[in-house]
Motif scaffolding. Structure first.
Motif, PDB file in Angstrom:
ATOM      1  N   THR A 642      -5.140  -9.158 -14.288  1.00  0.00           N
ATOM      2  CA  THR A 642      -4.511  -8.409 -13.203  1.00  0.00           C
ATOM      3  C   THR A 642      -4.370  -6.931 -13.519  1.00  0.00           C
ATOM      4  O   THR A 642      -4.752  -6.061 -12.718  1.00  0.00           O
ATOM      5  CB  THR A 642      -3.132  -9.007 -12.880  1.00  0.00           C
ATOM      6  N   ASP A 643      -3.828  -6.603 -14.712  1.00  0.00           N
ATOM      7  CA  ASP A 643      -3.608  -5.192 -15.039  1.00  0.00           C
ATOM      8  C   ASP A 643      -4.922  -4.432 -15.115  1.00  0.00           C
ATOM      9  O   ASP A 643      -5.034  -3.301 -14.627  1.00  0.00           O
ATOM     10  CB  ASP A 643      -2.859  -5.072 -16.366  1.00  0.00           C
ATOM     11  N   ARG A 644      -5.944  -5.037 -15.742  1.00  0.00           N
ATOM     12  CA  ARG A 644      -7.219  -4.339 -15.869  1.00  0.00           C
ATOM     13  C   ARG A 644      -7.880  -4.123 -14.506  1.00  0.00           C
ATOM     14  O   ARG A 644      -8.466  -3.072 -14.256  1.00  0.00           O
ATOM     15  CB  ARG A 644      -8.154  -5.125 -16.808  1.00  0.00           C
ATOM     16  N   ALA A 673     -12.759   0.443  -4.841  1.00  0.00           N
ATOM     17  CA  ALA A 673     -11.329   0.428  -5.162  1.00  0.00           C
ATOM     18  C   ALA A 673     -10.612  -0.641  -4.348  1.00  0.00           C
ATOM     19  O   ALA A 673      -9.768  -1.390  -4.874  1.00  0.00           O
ATOM     20  CB  ALA A 673     -10.719   1.803  -4.899  1.00  0.00           C
ATOM     21  N   MET A 674     -10.938  -0.741  -3.065  1.00  0.00           N
ATOM     22  CA  MET A 674     -10.285  -1.734  -2.204  1.00  0.00           C
ATOM     23  C   MET A 674     -10.561  -3.148  -2.697  1.00  0.00           C
ATOM     24  O   MET A 674      -9.666  -4.014  -2.676  1.00  0.00           O
ATOM     25  CB  MET A 674     -10.758  -1.566  -0.764  1.00  0.00           C
ATOM     26  N   LYS A 675     -11.780  -3.412  -3.158  1.00  0.00           N
ATOM     27  CA  LYS A 675     -12.111  -4.759  -3.646  1.00  0.00           C
ATOM     28  C   LYS A 675     -11.268  -5.122  -4.863  1.00  0.00           C
ATOM     29  O   LYS A 675     -10.751  -6.237  -4.974  1.00  0.00           O
ATOM     30  CB  LYS A 675     -13.602  -4.839  -3.970  1.00  0.00           C
ATOM     31  N   LEU A 679      -8.291  -7.920  -5.487  1.00  0.00           N
ATOM     32  CA  LEU A 679      -8.317  -8.900  -6.569  1.00  0.00           C
ATOM     33  C   LEU A 679      -7.035  -8.886  -7.395  1.00  0.00           C
ATOM     34  O   LEU A 679      -6.607  -9.915  -7.914  1.00  0.00           O
ATOM     35  CB  LEU A 679      -9.520  -8.640  -7.478  1.00  0.00           C
ATOM     36  N   SER A 680      -6.410  -7.716  -7.522  1.00  0.00           N
ATOM     37  CA  SER A 680      -5.175  -7.609  -8.305  1.00  0.00           C
ATOM     38  C   SER A 680      -3.928  -7.750  -7.451  1.00  0.00           C
ATOM     39  O   SER A 680      -2.811  -7.555  -7.948  1.00  0.00           O
ATOM     40  CB  SER A 680      -5.143  -6.257  -9.032  1.00  0.00           C
ATOM     41  N   GLN A 681      -4.111  -8.074  -6.164  1.00  0.00           N
ATOM     42  CA  GLN A 681      -3.006  -8.239  -5.217  1.00  0.00           C
ATOM     43  C   GLN A 681      -2.171  -6.966  -5.080  1.00  0.00           C
ATOM     44  O   GLN A 681      -0.972  -7.009  -4.845  1.00  0.00           O
ATOM     45  CB  GLN A 681      -2.112  -9.416  -5.609  1.00  0.00           C
ATOM     46  N   SER A 682      -2.839  -5.826  -5.195  1.00  0.00           N
ATOM     47  CA  SER A 682      -2.178  -4.526  -5.034  1.00  0.00           C
ATOM     48  C   SER A 682      -2.323  -4.089  -3.579  1.00  0.00           C
ATOM     49  O   SER A 682      -3.113  -3.191  -3.251  1.00  0.00           O
ATOM     50  CB  SER A 682      -2.804  -3.498  -5.984  1.00  0.00           C
ATOM     51  N   ILE A 717      -4.915  -7.620   5.889  1.00  0.00           N
ATOM     52  CA  ILE A 717      -4.057  -7.492   4.711  1.00  0.00           C
ATOM     53  C   ILE A 717      -2.635  -7.132   5.118  1.00  0.00           C
ATOM     54  O   ILE A 717      -1.650  -7.693   4.595  1.00  0.00           O
ATOM     55  CB  ILE A 717      -4.622  -6.438   3.745  1.00  0.00           C
ATOM     56  N   LEU A 718      -2.487  -6.201   6.067  1.00  0.00           N
ATOM     57  CA  LEU A 718      -1.142  -5.860   6.548  1.00  0.00           C
ATOM     58  C   LEU A 718      -0.425  -7.091   7.067  1.00  0.00           C
ATOM     59  O   LEU A 718       0.756  -7.308   6.787  1.00  0.00           O
ATOM     60  CB  LEU A 718      -1.239  -4.814   7.662  1.00  0.00           C
ATOM     61  N   GLN A 719      -1.149  -7.901   7.838  1.00  0.00           N
ATOM     62  CA  GLN A 719      -0.545  -9.091   8.434  1.00  0.00           C
ATOM     63  C   GLN A 719      -0.262 -10.151   7.374  1.00  0.00           C
ATOM     64  O   GLN A 719       0.819 -10.716   7.307  1.00  0.00           O
ATOM     65  CB  GLN A 719      -1.490  -9.657   9.508  1.00  0.00           C
ATOM     66  N   GLY A 720      -1.256 -10.414   6.525  1.00  0.00           N
ATOM     67  CA  GLY A 720      -1.101 -11.479   5.537  1.00  0.00           C
ATOM     68  C   GLY A 720      -0.052 -11.171   4.488  1.00  0.00           C
ATOM     69  O   GLY A 720       0.674 -12.060   4.052  1.00  0.00           O
TER      70      GLY A 720
END
Length: 836
Positions: A642-644, A673-675, A679-682, A717-720
């Motif tokens: 996650t951090d990486r 960056a978005m991908k 993946l990191s749930q950011s 993403i906003l909704q989920g």
């Protein structure tokens, strides 16, 4: 005949109802209006206002006539010839007036609820269930205005069950056949039972090819057997039963083989419009809170807005805080109305509702049972019996077969009841719920559960756990900061608290200050961190946290000398570990970028991107043509990445921003960056970079791709993730994109829905919104630049084809149907979302 086409308005002369004049409308002028239907309706309502029907709203008469014209256009009996004769119009107007005056008046301003059901249908009987205050009668009254058929309304609150059938027969017969004494005599036979009269009424309706719509309000007070008998004897009647929830609904559902429908309350946009009209201000997050408190039920929302305007200076946020903390002095109508029903419940049911009210997320039946067992000291069998009895109270919301929750409007009373039982019981119940939620998160994680867990840590005084959350960067990405901030402020301000805990609480607060651009608050807190370091023997980790935050703060303030001094100081004390070094290099590059050194930011970000790719065992080419779930399959397994992944995304983002400063395109870097943010749930960063991507696409006139970025990526993403903070900014930019795409009506609709939030926007956002509204008006008036022709190079297209299969042939963009799902990703129908 329809609005917006060849429309003829009919005016009856006030002095002589037989004198009818026809007014031809200037169709050309009408077509030039921004909203021809609304303008036509307003014109007809002005004419209707001149008629001698003072007790009937002109708008009601207009829409009722419009519905009758639409019905006639389909050749529905008695209008098989699709026409109205001049001679019958005066009587027709009189009939409409009589029909509408017997119905409850709709509110002066009616606001639709989410996914409202239609009033008229082909079903013999329907149940509309909702708590008192949910707006059932207002919904019926407004829908009846637009109904093409007459609607008979009966409030049976004081009607004995056996008398229901005769009441229905008399009212419906008078409404449908009131001018025909012969037919009335055949229906209302002397000595006939009520059910016999209903049968005769139904036969007459069938002979004329008609159906009658009958709304029965307060139907929960009538025995189910009497309603079932009524329905069976009236096949040509269409019954709509307005009912409060409870055991009787289950009886009717079983006896009539139907499923009750519900009114789902107002959404946040509608709540915003209502509170603005009441003289209040609220942003999207405030409206979400008010929705949770009131269940979105119209009467309770309006009452809350009235109290907020009178007692809180119009501040919805302050009102919500008082209600949630149960410190409100003025009692709401919601509490007054629902308390009567709540206090009338058996003690066991009240305790069950009270304990379950502590959870604002749906629990599984096993989780609810475990909570009741632990909090109430009962066994599994007793807990199951309590849950089985709960639907009869009307306080329960069911989510399919897997979840249950106490209705939001009832939870206020339930939580107060827990507090009234004393601190020992309250702490025990909260602790029991905490254990249930911790277990639940391990098997079925959700942001809603995480938010509840954070609040539970705060309510139970578990400061260290809260601080650990706040100092994790990823925590700030999940949109739950408002849940924890009040607790961190309390921890940081406690002069008797543990110094290390206070410093880390300040660290979390400073991180948020920098993220939101509140540098003055950040400066004060960084100074407090330094004071704690000087007054206490804290470790290197605490010093590094202060040093990094101070360096970034100074860069935001433009203090070049201060940044360089902190860089030297931090680098001297930095642990010699690869990950620490990479984090420092990123923060140094970010600080220099803030100070205008774009070249250093570009080169350092590129170097970091390469190192993180090697750490993850993938190449940049692997990212092209793959979405986040597909990329996950290429990453190392059984390892927390996650951090990486987050740091790789941050490096891509910094690279893109620095390129943008140099007037170079950075589309690919932002997409990558978005991908990795996904993946990191950011999620906060995902949306922020997504909006940067949209602005870049608009900059190069690729409006179609900008719209797709919203509808395929940002809105889902906003909704989920349930992010409230970026919603208004995203929707305002989406409106601009819609305008550039030529969808001017949708753009105008979106702006209209955002207007109630404007007063609560921060100054920068409000100024940006003003500019966006001006752009939308200008594009509608003059047109926008042409869409950029996007040509994908053949090798890149071949790579896409290889990884995703040959692309489907893209159909031309077509208009979204009103009952289709909105393309914004909200999950709502288009007609109640962007098609409203």
């Amino acid at each position: 005949m329809k609005f917006g086409a060849h429309v003829i308005a009919i005016e009856i002369n006030v002095r002589c109802c037989g004198n009818i004049a026809f007014h031809e409308i200037d169709i050309k002028a009408l077509d030039e209006c921004s909203d021809p239907q609304a303008d036509m309706a307003a014109y007809c309502s002005d004419l209707a206002a001149q008629l001698p029907f003072g007790l009937l709203r002109p708008e009601t008469l207009t829409w009722k006539l419009a519905a009758m014209v639409m019905l006639a256009s389909a050749g529905t009996p008695p209008r098989e010839d699709h026409s109205f004769s001049r001679e019958e119009l005066p009587d027709l107007f009189e009939q409409l007036v009589v029909q509408m005056q017997q119905l409850p008046a709709p509110p002066p301003v009616y606001r639709a609820q989410v996914d409202e059901p239609a009033l008229l249908s082909d079903q013999p009987v329907r149940i509309i269930a909702g708590l008192s205050g949910s707006g059932k009668t207002a919904w019926m009254a407004e829908a009846a205005v637009h109904a093409a058929l007459p609607v008979t309304y009966l409030d049976v609150g004081d009607t004995p069950g056996p008398a229901l059938a005769s009441a229905v027969a008399r009212e419906v017969a008078a409404k449908m056949f009131g001018r025909s004494n012969d037919k009335l005599g055949e229906i209302l036979l002397p000595g006939a039972s009520g059910l016999d009269m209903v049968s005769a009424l139904s036969i007459k309706l069938g002979e004329d090819g008609l159906h009658a719509a009958v709304v029965i309000d307060n139907s929960h007070r009538i025995p189910a057997a009497d309603i079932e008998a009524l329905v069976a004897r009236g096949p040509n009647l269409r019954f709509v039963l307005l009912s409060q929830p409870g055991r009787h609904i289950a009886e009717l559902e079983a006896g009539l083989d139907i499923q009750a429908e519900t009114l789902n309350g107002w959404d946040e946009d509608t709540i915003a419009a209502a509170v603005q009209d009441a003289g209040c201000r609220a942003d999207f997050g405030d409206c979400e809170r008010l929705s949770r408190i009131t269940g979105g039920l119209p009467f309770y929302v309006l009452n809350a807005a009235t109290i907020a305007a009178r007692e809180y200076g119009g501040d919805i946020r302050a009102f919500c805080t008082d209600i949630e903390q149960q410190t409100n002095i003025v009692e709401t109508a919601q509490e007054i109305i629902l308390r009567r029903a709540f206090e009338g419940l058996p003690p066991v049911d009240r305790e069950t509702i009270a304990v379950l009210s502590l959870a604002d997320v749906a629990l599984s039946r096993d989780e609810a049972s475990a909570l009741l067992q632990a909090a109430c000291d009962i066994d599994a069998k007793a807990a199951t019996a309590r849950l089985r009895a709960l639907p009869a109270t009307g306080a329960l919301e069911l989510f399919g077969n897997s979840g249950l929750k106490i209705h939001d409007a009832v939870r206020i009373l339930g939580k107060a009841d827990v507090s009234a039982k004393g601190q020992d019981f309250e702490q025990k119940a909260l602790g029991s719920l905490q254990r249930v939620i911790v277990s639940s998160i391990r098997t079925n994680w959700s942001l809603a559960k995480l938010g509840l867990l954070i609040r539970l840590f705060g309510l139970l005084g578990q400061a260290r756990i809260l601080v650990q959350f706040a100092t994790d960067e990823l925590f700030h990405e999940l949109g739950v900061w408002p849940e924890i901030e009040p607790y961190l402020l309390t921890i940081a301000a406690d002069p008797n608290g543990d110094a290390e805990t206070r410093l880390w609480a300040l660290d979390g607060l400073v991180f948020n200050d920098l993220r939101e651009g509140d540098y003055e608050a950040g400066r004060e807190r960084v100074d407090e961190m330094e004071s704690l370091l000087r007054a206490n023997e804290l470790g290197d980790e605490e010093w590094m946290a202060w040093g990094m935050k101070r360096m970034l703060l100074l860069s935001e303030l433009g203090d070049i000398d201060g940044v360089r001094a902190m860089l030297d100081e931090v680098s001297d004390r930095l642990p010699d570990q690869p990950e620490h070094l990479r984090v420092f290099r990123y923060n140094r590059a970010l600080a220099l970028f803030k100070l205008g050194d774009n070249d250093t930011a570009v080169s350092e970000a590129l170097a970091l991107i390469g190192e993180y790719y090697r750490e993850l065992g993938i190449r940049p080419d692997d990212v092209i043509g793959r979405n986040a779930p597909e990329l996950r399959e290429l990453l190392p397994k059984d390892e927390d990445l996650t951090d990486r992944l987050k740091h790789l995304a941050d490096s891509h983002d910094l690279f893109a921003q620095a390129l943008g400063r140099k007037s170079q395109r950075s589309t690919l870097a932002r997409i990558h960056a978005m991908k990795f943010y996904e993946l990191s749930q950011s999620y906060q960063s995902f949306v922020r970079v997504g909006l940067d991507l949209v602005e870049e696409l608009v900059w190069v006139n690729d409006f179609i791709s900008a719209r797709e970025a919203f509808e395929r990526n940002i809105f889902p993403i906003l909704q989920g993730a349930g992010l409230a903070g970026p919603v208004l900014e995203a929707r305002a930019l989406y409106a601009v994109v819609l305008a550039y795409c030529g969808d001017h009506d949708a753009a105008a609709n979106e702006v209209e829905r955002l207007l109630p939030f404007e007063d609560a926007m921060d100054p920068n956002h409000r100024a940006a919104f003003q500019e966006q509204k001006a752009i939308i008006r200008e594009v509608r008036r003059k047109g926008g630049p042409p869409q950029r022709q996007v040509v994908i190079p053949a090798p890149l297209q071949a790579l896409f084809d290889q990884r995703r299969g040959a692309p489907r042939e893209v159909e031309p963009r077509k208009k979204v149907g009103r009952n289709e799902k909105c393309p914004c990703g909200s999950g709502k129908k288009y007609k109640i979302c962007h098609g409203r």
